[in-house]
Design a protein around this motif. Structure first.
Motif, PDB file in Angstrom:
ATOM      1  N   ARG A  12       0.994  -1.673  -0.126  1.00 36.56           N
ATOM      2  CA  ARG A  12      -0.496   0.014   0.075  1.00 36.56           C
ATOM      3  C   ARG A  12       0.480   1.212  -0.155  1.00 36.56           C
ATOM      4  NH1 ARG A  12      -3.249  -3.211   2.847  1.00 36.56           N
ATOM      5  NH2 ARG A  12      -2.536  -2.710   5.414  1.00 36.56           N
ATOM      6  N   ALA A  16       1.243   4.281  -3.280  1.00 29.04           N
ATOM      7  CA  ALA A  16       0.724   5.459  -2.884  1.00 29.04           C
ATOM      8  C   ALA A  16       2.027   6.251  -3.799  1.00 29.04           C
ATOM      9  CB  ALA A  16       0.908   5.532  -1.217  1.00 29.04           C
ATOM     10  N   GLU A  19       1.535   6.583  -7.400  1.00 28.51           N
ATOM     11  CA  GLU A  19       0.538   7.030  -7.093  1.00 28.51           C
ATOM     12  C   GLU A  19       1.024   9.057  -7.486  1.00 28.51           C
ATOM     13  OE1 GLU A  19      -4.247   7.722  -7.197  1.00 28.51           O
ATOM     14  OE2 GLU A  19      -2.903   6.569  -5.083  1.00 28.51           O
ATOM     15  N   GLN A  20       2.011   8.798  -6.062  1.00 32.93           N
ATOM     16  CA  GLN A  20       2.578  10.387  -6.108  1.00 32.93           C
ATOM     17  C   GLN A  20       3.252  10.756  -7.056  1.00 32.93           C
ATOM     18  OE1 GLN A  20       4.304  11.158  -2.737  1.00 32.93           O
ATOM     19  NE2 GLN A  20       2.394  12.772  -1.711  1.00 32.93           N
ATOM     20  N   SER A  31      -3.891   1.672 -10.524  1.00 27.83           N
ATOM     21  CA  SER A  31      -3.473   0.658  -8.950  1.00 27.83           C
ATOM     22  C   SER A  31      -3.349  -0.543  -9.750  1.00 27.83           C
ATOM     23  CB  SER A  31      -3.361   0.943  -7.826  1.00 27.83           C
ATOM     24  OG  SER A  31      -3.193   0.356  -7.181  1.00 27.83           O
TER      25      SER A  31
END
Length: 70
Positions: A12, A16, A19-20, A31
């Protein structure tokens, strides 16, 4: 169980971070966390088996087709 929880927490966190990074670079990001669920993982518990690869392909294909255009 504790190992699986720690693995999921790391996954996870990586998700994240990716994604950033995608937002920062204005890249499209999808994802795949949880797409091959635990029942479709190979014996190592990390990589997808044939059914997991199919699940990934089913998620990615529509996005690739859309990006390719008519």
């Amino acid at each position: 169980v504790a190992g699986a929880v720690a693995r999921n927490e790391r996954l996870r966190a990586l998700n994240a971070a990716f994604e950033q990074l995608a937002q920062h670079t204005r890249a499209r990001y999808m994802s795949l966390y949880g797409v091959p669920d635990d029942t479709t993982l190979a014996g190592d518990g990390m990589h997808p088996d044939a059914a997991g690869n199919e699940a990934i392909a089913r998620k990615i294909l529509p996005v690739l087709l859309e990006a390719a255009g008519p």
